[in-house]
Design an enzyme around this catalytic site. Sequence first.
Site, PDB file in Angstrom:
ATOM      1  N   ASP A  66       0.847  -1.194   0.000  1.00 56.41           N
ATOM      2  CA  ASP A  66       0.000   0.000   0.000  1.00 56.41           C
ATOM      3  C   ASP A  66       0.887   1.250   0.000  1.00 56.41           C
ATOM      4  O   ASP A  66       1.504   1.579   1.013  1.00 56.41           O
ATOM      5  CB  ASP A  66      -0.905  -0.017   1.229  1.00 56.41           C
ATOM      6  CG  ASP A  66      -1.968   1.066   1.189  1.00 56.41           C
ATOM      7  OD1 ASP A  66      -1.628   2.222   0.852  1.00 56.41           O
ATOM      8  OD2 ASP A  66      -3.136   0.771   1.522  1.00 56.41           O
ATOM      9  N   SER A 172       8.436 -14.889  13.349  1.00 59.13           N
ATOM     10  CA  SER A 172       7.512 -16.015  13.345  1.00 59.13           C
ATOM     11  C   SER A 172       6.365 -15.710  14.311  1.00 59.13           C
ATOM     12  O   SER A 172       5.815 -14.622  14.294  1.00 59.13           O
ATOM     13  CB  SER A 172       8.250 -17.304  13.727  1.00 59.13           C
ATOM     14  OG  SER A 172       7.407 -18.423  13.606  1.00 59.13           O
ATOM     15  N   TYR A 186      -2.611 -20.733   9.688  1.00 62.41           N
ATOM     16  CA  TYR A 186      -1.598 -19.744  10.072  1.00 62.41           C
ATOM     17  C   TYR A 186      -0.372 -20.437  10.668  1.00 62.41           C
ATOM     18  O   TYR A 186       0.767 -20.139  10.302  1.00 62.41           O
ATOM     19  CB  TYR A 186      -2.212 -18.779  11.080  1.00 62.41           C
ATOM     20  CG  TYR A 186      -1.246 -17.772  11.670  1.00 62.41           C
ATOM     21  CD1 TYR A 186      -0.715 -16.757  10.883  1.00 62.41           C
ATOM     22  CD2 TYR A 186      -0.897 -17.813  13.020  1.00 62.41           C
ATOM     23  CE1 TYR A 186       0.159 -15.815  11.423  1.00 62.41           C
ATOM     24  CE2 TYR A 186      -0.026 -16.886  13.566  1.00 62.41           C
ATOM     25  CZ  TYR A 186       0.501 -15.886  12.766  1.00 62.41           C
ATOM     26  OH  TYR A 186       1.356 -14.965  13.303  1.00 62.41           O
ATOM     27  N   LYS A 190       3.829 -20.496   9.705  1.00 61.63           N
ATOM     28  CA  LYS A 190       4.811 -20.041  10.691  1.00 61.63           C
ATOM     29  C   LYS A 190       5.714 -21.186  11.160  1.00 61.63           C
ATOM     30  O   LYS A 190       6.878 -20.966  11.485  1.00 61.63           O
ATOM     31  CB  LYS A 190       4.090 -19.401  11.885  1.00 61.63           C
ATOM     32  CG  LYS A 190       3.430 -18.063  11.550  1.00 61.63           C
ATOM     33  CD  LYS A 190       4.462 -17.029  11.107  1.00 61.63           C
ATOM     34  CE  LYS A 190       3.865 -15.649  10.923  1.00 61.63           C
ATOM     35  NZ  LYS A 190       4.873 -14.640  10.518  1.00 61.63           N
TER      36      LYS A 190
END
Length: 328
Positions: A66, A172, A186, A190
């Site tokens: 962004d 992490s 998720y 990780k």
Amino acid sequence: MCYLIIVLAVIAVLAGALFFFLDNKILYKDLKGKHVVVTGGSSGIGKAAAMEAARLGAHVTIIGRDVGKLNAAVSEISSQAKEGQKIQHASLDLTSDYESVQKCLSTLETDIGSIFMLINSAGMCICGQFETMKVQDIKKLIDLNYFGTAYPTYYVLSGMKKRNEGLIVFVSSEASLIGIYGYSAYSAGKWAVRGLAEAIFMELVGTNVRLTLAFPPDTDTPGFANEELTKPKETKLISGSAGLSSPEYVGRKIVHDSLNGKLYSVFGLSGKLMTILYCGAVESVGQVLLQIFTMGLLRAIMVPVMLSFHKIVRDGLKEKQSETLKNK
């Protein structure tokens, strides 16, 4: 008495072997004039780490997607810099392909100088039971959380080894240490980051390049706010028990842990306990001896904690079953 002597002898031999085989760590105390690149640097932990690097005198490049957020972050980070420091951003989708990452980082090195420190902070979390998640969301998590770290690291490693200096940070999560309800997709990304880090630790033996693996707890970031939108009640009850850290504290600690040559950057008692129990790399003599003498006790402490998490999940299941019966 004989048994005690044998145990002490074994410990003495092990300690001697560790002293012999462990590298003498080169500690990098100064970032002045060094080029620090931070992925995910437009907000949260990444922005906080970038601000600390700027305060320590580094030229800083933050990477994100962004442009508006990147511009705003550059303004904030610049407030920590002194005259002559370069603070800039690069817009890049880390999940696109390796060639795009390579081209971007190569350009940054041409413009500012070799990357001395890479902080891999880009990441995101979407919660939910694995079978109810969208397949595209699962892929998005793996792409950003794993490849978003693997690609930049792949690029910088050869140059750092050639120059025989450099710092790499993997951000992490405590969710890479134990599996938690609602964090299935998720955690997978990780855990992959953790596995990559611990393998690279060994590949860096004999060099002055250092890697730090950080396990931040829940941190008050925009990413955490988005995570809360998809987080099941059970996950909130489990993760909420550890409290909420500030991104400024986490980002600053990660930078200084890396400069101090720490393999693991951990936060709070739960993070320290889980790191001792579940991390495999050998960091120091003290770490190994602590693991030898406390592993059984720490496991005994963690079992009731894990059982309490299972109870939360079972209670949640009963509540859902009860609601289903009421609605029939």
